[in-house]
Design a protein around this motif. Sequence first.
Motif, PDB file in Angstrom:
ATOM      1  N   UNK A 175       8.453  70.983  -1.656  1.00 31.46           N
ATOM      2  CA  UNK A 175       7.408  69.976  -1.671  1.00 31.46           C
ATOM      3  C   UNK A 175       7.551  69.001  -0.512  1.00 31.46           C
ATOM      4  N   UNK A 176       8.806  68.647  -0.190  1.00 32.04           N
ATOM      5  CA  UNK A 176       9.042  67.771   0.973  1.00 32.04           C
ATOM      6  C   UNK A 176       8.761  68.526   2.262  1.00 32.04           C
ATOM      7  N   UNK A 215       5.347  69.183   3.963  1.00 31.31           N
ATOM      8  CA  UNK A 215       4.593  68.120   4.612  1.00 31.31           C
ATOM      9  C   UNK A 215       5.149  67.759   5.976  1.00 31.31           C
ATOM     10  N   UNK A 216       6.114  68.559   6.454  1.00 27.90           N
ATOM     11  CA  UNK A 216       6.790  68.236   7.713  1.00 27.90           C
ATOM     12  C   UNK A 216       6.555  69.383   8.686  1.00 27.90           C
ATOM     13  N   UNK A 217       6.612  69.067   9.973  1.00 26.37           N
ATOM     14  CA  UNK A 217       6.384  70.100  10.981  1.00 26.37           C
ATOM     15  C   UNK A 217       7.476  71.174  10.945  1.00 26.37           C
TER      16      UNK A 217
END
Lengths: 199, 254
Positions: A128-129, A132-134
């Motif tokens: 989930x983390x 959302x990150x590149x």
Amino acid sequence: MAVVVFGATALLLLSFAVGPNATALRQLAGGFLWVALLFSSTLALAESFRAETEQKALEGLLLLPTTPVALFYAKALANWLQLLLVGMGLLPVLVILYDPDLARLPEICGILALGSAGLSAPGTLYAGMASQVRAQQVLLPLLLFPLVVPVLLAAVKASSLLLLGDPMGQVGSWALLLLTFNGIFWPLCGLLFGAVIEE
Amino acid sequence: MGLDLLPRPNPRGPRIGLALIAIAVVLLAIGSYIGLFRAPPEHYMGEVQRIMYVHVPTAWNAMLALTVAFVCALVFLFKPSWKWDARLEAALEVGVILAFLLCVQGSIWAKPTWGVWWDWDPRLTTTAVMLAAFLGILALRRFVEDPIKRATWSAVGTIVAFADVPIVYFSVRWWNSLHQTQSTPETVDSAMVLPLRINAFGVLFLMVGFLMLRSWLAQRRLAQELAPPPETSRPSTSEERSLASTLELGGDAR
């Protein structure tokens, strides 16, 4: 399905690390099964959030009258089921390549269930983390692999004992360790998931 | 929410931190002198054992720093404020460095004692796994640009990683064991306890000093990152100014 193929390829490559030594292959089968499953799990876990992030569907899901906790358990259960199926799918490949003794198949499936549950609870939280990150492909294994060391140790030990014989009757305590890990991380990750996806 | 308030780093922070580090250096000098020259060599291990006077204090303080990180993470999740995020970052970094030093010192000691640099002993392996887990969280902080997400996620990661430490320890302990059992002051000669205690306080002061300096720095960085952009009508950077002058020149030519 693609995940099973990836895992099978990993098993094939790992067998090259040992060479055509039937005894050594049989002894390492339990360990290699879990390493292959762990590598496959990062693919499956990352995939489980891809659809949500692509169309911003995660925000839509959060607008539904449910709690993030419910969302977490839905995701984690789906991931657990998927990993369990991948593990089961890898078993025939394991038999062909490593020729282990599958006399205690039901117990092995039990360990697969416990171990994949241990991978999926923290895995869902971190996926989930990471979604959302590149640098998603780097971040997920970086965070997840050190965390699931106990799962890997206990699952490898238990499945090796089941495949190679268990004269001291130690499988039960390793299964207990897996249960404890699940008992701690399923509630903990569910509680913390809300903080991860909410703004 | 506390995150609306900009962090205000304490101007006296660095001075107190530096003072603590100065005390730490003095204590470590005294403790190491006693440990190296006054304390008797150990019966079985001989002079090699003297690394205990830095190794054991490092171990205690690495644990302590990561426990501080865990507490900061908990406080942040219940009462979000930038101060606790800065403290979390500081404690994570200091803890990771101490854990790394612990592994290095352990290897230096293990080679002459056990004959190998590394062994799959519970405490050793747990430290290595812990180091990897908390390094992952530091990496996470680098990857996330949104300060609120960065703070929340690293707090979540810290709590999860900290909860994992005892499980890792027990799993590895069942798996394999070789490390020394813990000594207590009763089993150790008093001439060895004194330098150990002095050095333990030395490393403690060092850790707290670095923690204060680092969290002060983190708060300053956060303040800079979160500050609203200056509202000026005139171009501020030299690049923009030169661009503006080129445009003006172009206008003149026309």
